[in-house]
Design an enzyme around this catalytic site. Structure first.
Site, mmCIF file in Angstrom:
data_model
loop_
_atom_site.group_PDB
_atom_site.id
_atom_site.type_symbol
_atom_site.label_atom_id
_atom_site.label_comp_id
_atom_site.label_asym_id
_atom_site.label_seq_id
_atom_site.Cartn_x
_atom_site.Cartn_y
_atom_site.Cartn_z
ATOM 1 N N GLY A 1 -8.302 9.720 9.481
ATOM 2 C CA GLY A 1 -8.584 9.858 10.909
ATOM 3 C C GLY A 1 -9.668 10.873 11.239
ATOM 4 O O GLY A 1 -10.003 11.075 12.400
ATOM 5 N N ASN B 1 -9.698 2.263 9.455
ATOM 6 C CA ASN B 1 -8.806 2.029 10.591
ATOM 7 C C ASN B 1 -9.234 2.824 11.819
ATOM 8 O O ASN B 1 -9.770 2.282 12.775
ATOM 9 C CB ASN B 1 -7.352 2.342 10.197
ATOM 10 N N THR B 2 -9.054 4.159 11.753
ATOM 11 C CA THR B 2 -9.251 4.971 12.959
ATOM 12 C C THR B 2 -10.618 4.753 13.616
ATOM 13 O O THR B 2 -10.708 4.570 14.836
ATOM 14 C CB THR B 2 -9.083 6.459 12.630
ATOM 15 N N ALA C 1 -9.688 6.091 4.000
ATOM 16 C CA ALA C 1 -9.508 7.282 4.844
ATOM 17 C C ALA C 1 -10.778 8.107 5.030
ATOM 18 O O ALA C 1 -11.462 8.447 4.086
ATOM 19 C CB ALA C 1 -8.395 8.182 4.316
ATOM 20 N N GLY C 2 -11.043 8.406 6.271
ATOM 21 C CA GLY C 2 -12.124 9.320 6.613
ATOM 22 C C GLY C 2 -13.466 8.663 6.889
ATOM 23 O O GLY C 2 -14.404 9.332 7.305
ATOM 24 N N LYS D 1 0.883 -1.166 0.000
ATOM 25 C CA LYS D 1 0.000 0.000 0.000
ATOM 26 C C LYS D 1 0.916 1.209 0.000
ATOM 27 O O LYS D 1 1.628 1.471 0.976
ATOM 28 C CB LYS D 1 -0.916 0.006 1.221
#
Lengths: 262, 367
Positions: free
Chosen positions: A164, A212-213, A190-191, A103
């Protein structure tokens, strides 16, 4: 009970995935919490920051815990500030025995971690030519996505909003164009802050999402991971079923003028 | 342009007055904002903000969790030398203190580093006094290049170098730099640093600029809490960190809050900074600067540190010895200051786990 068609397989560079939810391993309170979340997500592709692991240490907590799971470990080049650093990180991972999948993250700004398009393109070309399967993290830029496909990347990973931030898909119109024009799988990365954001991406026709976050910092990461799995599946199912177009006016399911034949 | 250009436009006395003029309403306004101005920060640092400390703590906790997750970076210092040509009145290494001087040879430094490595650390901070004739660039570069294969991240907290000096050690494998201004009050600074090169306030103030220009990846700034007026110093510190974040945008900026500790020479802090003051400083900076690393050393005690980890701190030292050779080769040499949290790295890591944080010993891969 209705059974979904299980022939819906995501293929990236010849490799098959039945789950369309990829998950990240950062920001968890412990390796165990991370492993529990990965299991609950049903994910088959899990990304790991090379900066966090000791590849030459077989006892490394994160890597040894993930090695037990039925997943592909996707090393990422998080922290790389330019193409040269990203390429070196990728090679370190391959030399240490990771599969040559990467990645690609080139994020010179350490705060918002927004990707550098110029260096990403440069690194992608080098890594593709070196035999890597390359999944670049990019801003939702349709032209950059095309340029990357031209050099042979195997998926593109446009961001929904800053990493995040949990803001969901703020780049919707650009991601729609990327999906419309893509020749490789599109993974919205992301996001994504909650399960409905994942569903939204999948309903738009994305091939997969990466989260993830939102999982790592929730009060119950495993449960949140499970919810993202459900959201991803729900969105994909709706997309495959064919989402009816939105109309300005109500359309009655039993029309009043149905008797007027001809 | 350097931070000095911004510094010149700020006035220590004016900021002190602005802090005194802040009202509860100003604090409430600041706390209701998503992005705060420097003037909003002053409200959070002001005396009237004390009664909003719980609100500030909740906000700082939420921001830190979102931006940094449930992790805590751990590092430990390796003191290379207590030789120093300065006479900082508060420091154990002051040239005026008649103490035994020790400088580690490169091999001794490696033996010390092995103890640190065996404890699990992959992030190390090299520390020394200001003695360029003894701790020269060549020496630093050699220590760094020898440590490089064992440590993922190597930072220095030595005397201010030139841009060329930083370039040399970056080349050798150094990726971090910490330098405390001690106080942004120029008049007080002069009194506290009567002799040596450190007398040059501007040279020290521009040190992070020189490191940034040389491509140092992580730059840490700080002010000694208990020397100047902590509220005013924190206002300057935040401006400094904000400037560095914008100008050296590829570097990660961090801020430390070293509270004065007993040291050789018997200097008493000029002002008392209470635990509540420290919490106010940490949470105010976190709310103002969401992305800076906030660093806490073993100057603080175990119980307080355990409570502060939830309020914005992202990096901590652990198991620290503040004397050269302290881990193995010269355990009784003179220390810079007394360590308060004397727990071993393993105990600190275990405690962090209990508190819901993943102790992170490695968060970089030198390439």
């Amino acid at each position: 009970m209705y059974k979904a068609d299980n022939d819906d397989i995501l293929v990236i560079n010849g490799r098959e995935f039945s789950s369309r939810l990829f998950v990240g391993t950062g920001k968890f309170s412990s390796t165990q919490a991370m492993v529990d979340a990965v299991k609950a997500s049903d994910s088959q592709m899990v990304t790991v920051a090379l900066r966090r692991v000791e590849l030459d240490n077989p006892q490394d907590d994160i890597m040894s815990a993930l090695a037990e799971l039925p997943i592909l470990i996707l090393p990422n080049t998080s922290g790389a500030r330019d193409a040269e650093e990203a390429v070196r990180l990728a090679k370190i991972a391959r030399a240490a025995g990771c599969e040559p999948w990467i990645k690609l993250e080139v994020t010179p700004d350490p705060n918002y971690l927004l990707p550098d398009p110029v260096e990403t393109l440069k690194a992608a070309e080098i890594l593709v030519n070196d035999g890597f399967t390359v999944l670049p993290y990019i801003h939702a830029d349709p032209v950059l996505a095309k340029r990357l496909q031209d050099v042979g990347v195997h998926a593109v990973m446009p961001l929904g909003s800053p990493i995040g931030s949990n803001q969901g898909i703020k780049t919707r119109s650009s991601i729609e164009i990327i999906i419309e024009q893509a020749r490789v799988p599109v993974v919205v990365d992301a996001g994504l802050g909650t399960a409905s954001h994942a569903a939204e991406a999948m309903e738009m026709g994305a091939d997969a999402v990466l989260v993830n976050t939102a999982i790592a910092i929730s009060n119950d990461p495993a449960r949140m991971a499970h919810s993202f799995m459900l959201g991803t599946v729900a969105g994909r199912e709706a997309f495959l079923a064919g989402i009816p177009a939105k109309r300005k006016k109500a359309a009655a399911s039993s029309p009043l003028t149905g008797f007027l034949r001809d | 342009m350097s931070f000095y250009d911004i510094f010149k436009e700020m006035d220590y006395g004016d900021i002190r007055e602005a802090l005194a003029d802040k009202s509860k309403n100003d604090v409430i306004t600041a706390l209701n904002k998503e992005k705060l101005t420097h003037d909003d920060l002053l409200a959070l640092l002001s005396p009237v903000a004390a009664e909003f400390i719980e609100d500030m703590a909740q906000r700082a906790h939420e921001i830190t969790r979102r931006r940094f997750g449930r992790t805590m970076g751990l590092y430990t210092p390796l003191y290379l030398s207590n030789e120093c040509t300065n006479s900082c009145v508060y420091c154990g290494f002051s040239i005026d203190n008649r103490v035994g001087r020790v400088t580690l040879t490169v091999d001794e430094a490696l033996r010390e580093a092995k103890v640190i490595h065996d404890a699990g650390f992959r992030d190390i901070l090299l520390v020394s006094g200001e003695a360029p004739n003894i701790i020269g660039i060549d020496y630093l570069a050699e220590v760094i290049s020898r440590l490089r294969e064992h440590f993922a991240s190597i930072a220095v907290e030595v005397y201010p170098l030139t841009t060329e000096g930083y370039s040399r050690i970056v080349e050798a494998g150094c990726d971090g730099l910490t330098v405390y201004q001690e106080t942004y009050d120029e008049v007080l600074y002069e009194k506290m640093h009567p002799k040596g090169k450190k007398r040059d306030f501007i040279h020290r103030l521009e040190t992070p600029d020189r490191g940034g220009a040389a491509g140092v990846r992580r730059i840490g700034v700080g002010a000694l809490m208990g020397l100047g007026d902590w509220r005013v110093d924190c206002a300057f510190l935040a401006a400094h960190a904000s400037y560095l974040t914008k100008k050296y945008w590829k570097s990660k900026i961090s801020v430390s809050f070293p509270r004065m500790r007993p040291a050789e020479g018997g200097f008493k802090p000029l002002s008392v900074v209470s635990d509540q003051n420290l919490v106010q400083a940490i949470t105010a900076l976190r709310i103002y600067l969401n992305d800076v690393g906030l660093v806490l050393s073993t100057r603080e005690g175990a119980e307080l540190r355990d409570n502060l980890v939830r309020l914005g701190i992202t990096h901590m030292s652990a198991g620290s010895r503040t004397n050269p050779g302290g881990y193995l080769v010269e355990p009784d040499s003179c220390e810079q200051f007394e360590v308060e949290d004397t727990r071993s790295p393993a105990v600190v890591a275990k405690r962090l786990t209990e508190l819901g944080f993943d102790p992170v010993f490695k968060d970089w891969e030198a390439v």
